[in-house]
Design an enzyme around this catalytic site. Structure first.
Site: not given
Length: 293
Positions: A44, A49, A74, A107, A237, A239-241, A245
């Site tokens: 997503d 973004y 979106k 969005h 959904i 998120k992480s970088v 994780r």
């Protein structure tokens, strides 16, 4: 439990996906690459973004066939309007490097100019009819926004992506979605947004109820929250970088929460929204140009 969700119109989508909200472009490719390597097949993103190009790069470099990945993005409010939204699709598809977008979403509702919102959605209907997108949806739409939209359009949104986590579960929005056959997709599904409050409030990650359930299953609080979403029929959904994780958030298919545990998590709702108030979205305060490239 099925790992996929069937959207209206017969389009199948993975229930658990990977989000890139607030992920800087310079780390997005690496993060999405790690997610795809882990096993995520739903990605997503959004025009607003600023990282669609990097998402597309990760998909191209993944070695996976395009049809193995469910891609959603979106349209930002600055590109609402019929012709403007058709052009927004061209911008997004060009940055992503794809001909077809699996799920194309508005969005936000734009209450201050709902005619533009309706015209934008009619453009989504056109894109779906033309086969440029497989499914269409909305994000951050409240029940009255959905009612107003459905009165003036033909295709029921397949999905409504909204803030849902244990501290803000929006049951009235979820009911409205269900009444119309719309899938609820949770953004900030593990309550990451609760970590940024400056009022000393507890974060979902340190909630004792969630912590006790996690301990009982030998899982983390994040895994428990994601399992909660999946068992209640939502898409989520996270998120992480961080690769560890990203991996951890995907390991949620090997345990089951009891009805009592689900009820305990549902009982944590505070009614406090973390994101912007949907009725306050205006072009004056939230509008910004989406670049062509």
């Amino acid at each position: 439990m099925d790992t996929n969700i069937m959207l209206a119109g017969g389009v199948e989508m993975p229930a658990l996906g990977f989000g890139v909200f607030q992920t800087p472009p310079d780390v997005t490719t690496e993060a999405v690459t790690a997610a795809l390597r882990t096993g995520y097949r739903l990605i997503d993103t959004a025009a607003a973004y600023g990282n669609e190009r990097e998402v597309g790069e990760a998909i191209r470099n993944s070695g996976l066939d395009r049809n193995e990945i469910f891609l959603e993005t979106k349209v930002w409010i600055s590109d609402y309007g019929y012709d403007e939204t058709l052009h927004a699709f061209e911008k997004s598809s060009r940055k992503l490097g794809v001909d077809t977008i699996d799920l194309f979403i508005l969005h936000q509702a734009l209450p201050s100019d709902f005619d533009k919102t309706v015209d934008a959605y009619r453009a989504l209907e056109r894109l779906r009819a033309d086969g440029r997108v497989r499914a269409i949806g909305v994000s951050n739409f409240m029940p009255h926004h959905l009612t107003a939209l459905l009165e003036r359009t033909e295709v029921v949104p397949a999905l409504n992506q909204v803030e849902v986590h244990p501290y803000f579960s929006q049951p009235e929005v979820q009911r409205a979605n269900a009444d119309h056959g719309i899938v609820t997709q949770a953004w900030s599904p593990i309550g990451g947004i609760t970590s940024y409050r400056g009022d000393g409030s507890r974060s979902t990650f340190t909630d004792p109820v969630i912590g006790a359930i996690a301990e009982a299953h030998g899982k983390t609080p994040a895994q428990v929250m994601l399992r909660w979403h999946l068992q209640e029929g939502r898409s989520a959904i996270p998120k992480s970088v961080r690769p560890e994780r990203i991996q951890e958030n995907f390991e949620v298919f090997d345990f089951e929460l009891s009805p009592e545990q689900l009820s305990a998590i549902n009982g944590l709702d505070t009614g406090i929204r973390g994101g912007p108030e949907p009725e306050a979205i205006t072009l004056e305060t939230f509008g910004r140009a989406i670049p062509e490239a």
